[in-house]
Design a protein around this motif. Structure first.
Motif, PDB file in Angstrom:
ATOM      1  N   VAL A 186     -24.936  54.254   9.696  1.00 41.27           N
ATOM      2  CA  VAL A 186     -25.937  54.669  10.689  1.00 41.27           C
ATOM      3  C   VAL A 186     -25.923  56.179  10.896  1.00 41.27           C
ATOM      4  O   VAL A 186     -26.976  56.796  11.097  1.00 41.27           O
ATOM      5  CB  VAL A 186     -25.711  53.924  12.026  1.00 41.27           C
ATOM      6  CG1 VAL A 186     -26.700  54.407  13.080  1.00 41.27           C
ATOM      7  CG2 VAL A 186     -25.870  52.422  11.827  1.00 41.27           C
ATOM      8  N   MET A 187     -24.762  56.799  10.841  1.00 39.39           N
ATOM      9  CA  MET A 187     -24.699  58.261  10.924  1.00 39.39           C
ATOM     10  C   MET A 187     -25.512  58.885   9.798  1.00 39.39           C
ATOM     11  O   MET A 187     -26.241  59.862   9.998  1.00 39.39           O
ATOM     12  CB  MET A 187     -23.247  58.744  10.848  1.00 39.39           C
ATOM     13  CG  MET A 187     -22.521  58.754  12.167  1.00 39.39           C
ATOM     14  SD  MET A 187     -20.977  59.692  12.100  1.00 39.39           S
ATOM     15  CE  MET A 187     -19.984  58.660  11.034  1.00 39.39           C
ATOM     16  N   THR A 188     -25.394  58.293   8.608  1.00 40.06           N
ATOM     17  CA  THR A 188     -26.158  58.771   7.455  1.00 40.06           C
ATOM     18  C   THR A 188     -27.659  58.644   7.712  1.00 40.06           C
ATOM     19  O   THR A 188     -28.432  59.563   7.415  1.00 40.06           O
ATOM     20  CB  THR A 188     -25.786  57.962   6.197  1.00 40.06           C
ATOM     21  OG1 THR A 188     -24.380  58.042   5.986  1.00 40.06           O
ATOM     22  CG2 THR A 188     -26.516  58.507   4.968  1.00 40.06           C
ATOM     23  N   LEU A 189     -28.078  57.515   8.268  1.00 35.22           N
ATOM     24  CA  LEU A 189     -29.492  57.290   8.578  1.00 35.22           C
ATOM     25  C   LEU A 189     -30.047  58.370   9.502  1.00 35.22           C
ATOM     26  O   LEU A 189     -31.115  58.947   9.242  1.00 35.22           O
ATOM     27  CB  LEU A 189     -29.675  55.919   9.235  1.00 35.22           C
ATOM     28  CG  LEU A 189     -29.746  54.690   8.330  1.00 35.22           C
ATOM     29  CD1 LEU A 189     -29.790  53.424   9.178  1.00 35.22           C
ATOM     30  CD2 LEU A 189     -30.969  54.757   7.425  1.00 35.22           C
ATOM     31  N   TRP A 190     -29.333  58.640  10.590  1.00 29.21           N
ATOM     32  CA  TRP A 190     -29.835  59.598  11.570  1.00 29.21           C
ATOM     33  C   TRP A 190     -29.711  61.037  11.090  1.00 29.21           C
ATOM     34  O   TRP A 190     -30.505  61.905  11.483  1.00 29.21           O
ATOM     35  CB  TRP A 190     -29.130  59.410  12.910  1.00 29.21           C
ATOM     36  CG  TRP A 190     -29.564  58.148  13.584  1.00 29.21           C
ATOM     37  CD1 TRP A 190     -28.872  56.970  13.667  1.00 29.21           C
ATOM     38  CD2 TRP A 190     -30.818  57.901  14.233  1.00 29.21           C
ATOM     39  NE1 TRP A 190     -29.613  56.016  14.333  1.00 29.21           N
ATOM     40  CE2 TRP A 190     -30.808  56.556  14.686  1.00 29.21           C
ATOM     41  CE3 TRP A 190     -31.949  58.685  14.481  1.00 29.21           C
ATOM     42  CZ2 TRP A 190     -31.885  55.993  15.372  1.00 29.21           C
ATOM     43  CZ3 TRP A 190     -33.019  58.129  15.159  1.00 29.21           C
ATOM     44  CH2 TRP A 190     -32.976  56.797  15.592  1.00 29.21           C
ATOM     45  N   MET A 203     -27.888  61.467  18.008  1.00 24.78           N
ATOM     46  CA  MET A 203     -27.598  60.115  17.537  1.00 24.78           C
ATOM     47  C   MET A 203     -26.419  60.134  16.555  1.00 24.78           C
ATOM     48  O   MET A 203     -25.575  59.232  16.560  1.00 24.78           O
ATOM     49  CB  MET A 203     -28.832  59.506  16.879  1.00 24.78           C
ATOM     50  CG  MET A 203     -30.043  59.390  17.801  1.00 24.78           C
ATOM     51  SD  MET A 203     -29.720  58.374  19.263  1.00 24.78           S
ATOM     52  CE  MET A 203     -29.667  56.741  18.511  1.00 24.78           C
ATOM     53  N   VAL A 204     -26.365  61.171  15.729  1.00 24.40           N
ATOM     54  CA  VAL A 204     -25.245  61.322  14.783  1.00 24.40           C
ATOM     55  C   VAL A 204     -23.943  61.487  15.555  1.00 24.40           C
ATOM     56  O   VAL A 204     -22.924  60.848  15.240  1.00 24.40           O
ATOM     57  CB  VAL A 204     -25.470  62.540  13.851  1.00 24.40           C
ATOM     58  CG1 VAL A 204     -24.278  62.717  12.905  1.00 24.40           C
ATOM     59  CG2 VAL A 204     -26.754  62.377  13.055  1.00 24.40           C
ATOM     60  N   ILE A 205     -23.974  62.351  16.577  1.00 29.59           N
ATOM     61  CA  ILE A 205     -22.794  62.583  17.406  1.00 29.59           C
ATOM     62  C   ILE A 205     -22.365  61.294  18.108  1.00 29.59           C
ATOM     63  O   ILE A 205     -21.171  60.972  18.186  1.00 29.59           O
ATOM     64  CB  ILE A 205     -23.079  63.676  18.468  1.00 29.59           C
ATOM     65  CG1 ILE A 205     -23.381  65.018  17.801  1.00 29.59           C
ATOM     66  CG2 ILE A 205     -21.911  63.801  19.442  1.00 29.59           C
ATOM     67  CD1 ILE A 205     -22.241  65.564  16.967  1.00 29.59           C
ATOM     68  N   THR A 206     -23.348  60.540  18.603  1.00 31.08           N
ATOM     69  CA  THR A 206     -23.055  59.280  19.297  1.00 31.08           C
ATOM     70  C   THR A 206     -22.326  58.308  18.391  1.00 31.08           C
ATOM     71  O   THR A 206     -21.330  57.678  18.793  1.00 31.08           O
ATOM     72  CB  THR A 206     -24.355  58.630  19.807  1.00 31.08           C
ATOM     73  OG1 THR A 206     -24.989  59.519  20.730  1.00 31.08           O
ATOM     74  CG2 THR A 206     -24.057  57.310  20.511  1.00 31.08           C
ATOM     75  N   PHE A 207     -22.794  58.180  17.153  1.00 38.07           N
ATOM     76  CA  PHE A 207     -22.146  57.234  16.235  1.00 38.07           C
ATOM     77  C   PHE A 207     -20.847  57.786  15.648  1.00 38.07           C
ATOM     78  O   PHE A 207     -20.001  57.018  15.188  1.00 38.07           O
ATOM     79  CB  PHE A 207     -23.128  56.813  15.139  1.00 38.07           C
ATOM     80  CG  PHE A 207     -24.144  55.820  15.628  1.00 38.07           C
ATOM     81  CD1 PHE A 207     -23.786  54.498  15.838  1.00 38.07           C
ATOM     82  CD2 PHE A 207     -25.434  56.208  15.938  1.00 38.07           C
ATOM     83  CE1 PHE A 207     -24.702  53.574  16.338  1.00 38.07           C
ATOM     84  CE2 PHE A 207     -26.358  55.307  16.435  1.00 38.07           C
ATOM     85  CZ  PHE A 207     -25.991  53.978  16.630  1.00 38.07           C
ATOM     86  N   LEU A 208     -20.683  59.097  15.684  1.00 35.37           N
ATOM     87  CA  LEU A 208     -19.390  59.683  15.322  1.00 35.37           C
ATOM     88  C   LEU A 208     -18.365  59.314  16.388  1.00 35.37           C
ATOM     89  O   LEU A 208     -17.217  58.949  16.074  1.00 35.37           O
ATOM     90  CB  LEU A 208     -19.510  61.203  15.196  1.00 35.37           C
ATOM     91  CG  LEU A 208     -18.215  61.955  14.867  1.00 35.37           C
ATOM     92  CD1 LEU A 208     -17.634  61.477  13.536  1.00 35.37           C
ATOM     93  CD2 LEU A 208     -18.471  63.459  14.828  1.00 35.37           C
TER      94      LEU A 208
END
Length: 232
Positions: A186-190, A203-208
């Motif tokens: 999901v990080m890759t997606l965002w 969103m990337v930070i959130t999933f990190l």
């Protein structure tokens, strides 16, 4: 009531407080830096609280998960990530409802937040993983029909999330392994959407942050499982 509230917060370790506070600070800082919308901020803040409670194996974690999945579905819809929306509405949200009910029925001890962690057989694990993988092709064509961007990655996200959600439903500590995999996907997606809108970096930070909590969840659930085994 005051004693119950005080006891509730006492059960959170210093490490968990530090991890949670740092995560919240990071979210607030990035929110101001990239002028993130209120919905994404709420999603990120709610996510940290939910992840903390789930990593501790607390029933309340799945309660927060219901709101978390609903908000994520809305964000995904407006970002045209229909795969993520489908995951949230038709997979994660319904499974979270059943998980919440199942967790209520299986506390470690009556009246406690901590659930009784189970041990799934190898056959059960194999069935869950096989069932989820078999859904790859139908989900692929479903997302293709909706012109979902980054099609293969979106489909992989559905499969990883489905496996993780089912393992969480059955109170298996291996749930975290597949959520770790899904966090990376999901990080890759965002990240791919950051070129279009830099606020998607939130969103990337959130999933990190989710990745960090899921790694902790895997470690913590393993410890809890060993402690619970000694009390049986």
């Amino acid at each position: 009531m005051k004693k119950k509230i005080a006891n509730f917060f006492k059960q959170i370790s210093l490490f968990e407080y530090i991890l949670t506070i740092i995560s919240l600070i990071v979210i607030v800082v990035f929110s101001f830096a990239f002028k993130v919308g209120i919905l994404k901020i709420l999603f990120s803040l709610l996510g940290v609280i939910m992840l903390l409670f789930v990593s501790k194996g607390w029933i309340i974690g799945e309660f927060f998960s219901l709101a978390y999945m609903t908000i994520y579905a809305i964000i995904s819809y407006f970002s045209h990530y229909y795969g993520e929306m489908i995951i949230s509405i038709f997979i994660s949200l319904p499974i979270s409802i059943f998980t919440f009910i199942n967790w209520i029925k299986h506390p470690k001890n009556k009246g406690e937040q901590e659930i009784r962690i189970s041990s799934l057989s190898n056959f059960s694990m194999l069935c869950i993983i096989t069932f989820s993988i078999l859904l790859f092709i139908p989900f692929y064509f479903l997302l293709k029909y909706f012109n979902t961007p980054n099609l293969i990655i979106s489909t992989l996200s559905i499969i990883a999330s489905l496996i993780a959600s089912l393992l969480l439903l059955f109170r298996s500590h291996y749930y975290a392994l597949f959520f770790i995999l899904n966090d990376i996907i999901v990080m890759t997606l965002w990240m791919l959407l950051c070129k279009i809108d830099i606020s998607n970096l939130m969103m990337v930070i959130t999933f990190l942050i989710s990745l960090v909590f899921d790694i902790y969840g895997l470690i913590n659930w393993s410890k809890i499982k060993k402690k619970q085994a000694k009390t049986l």
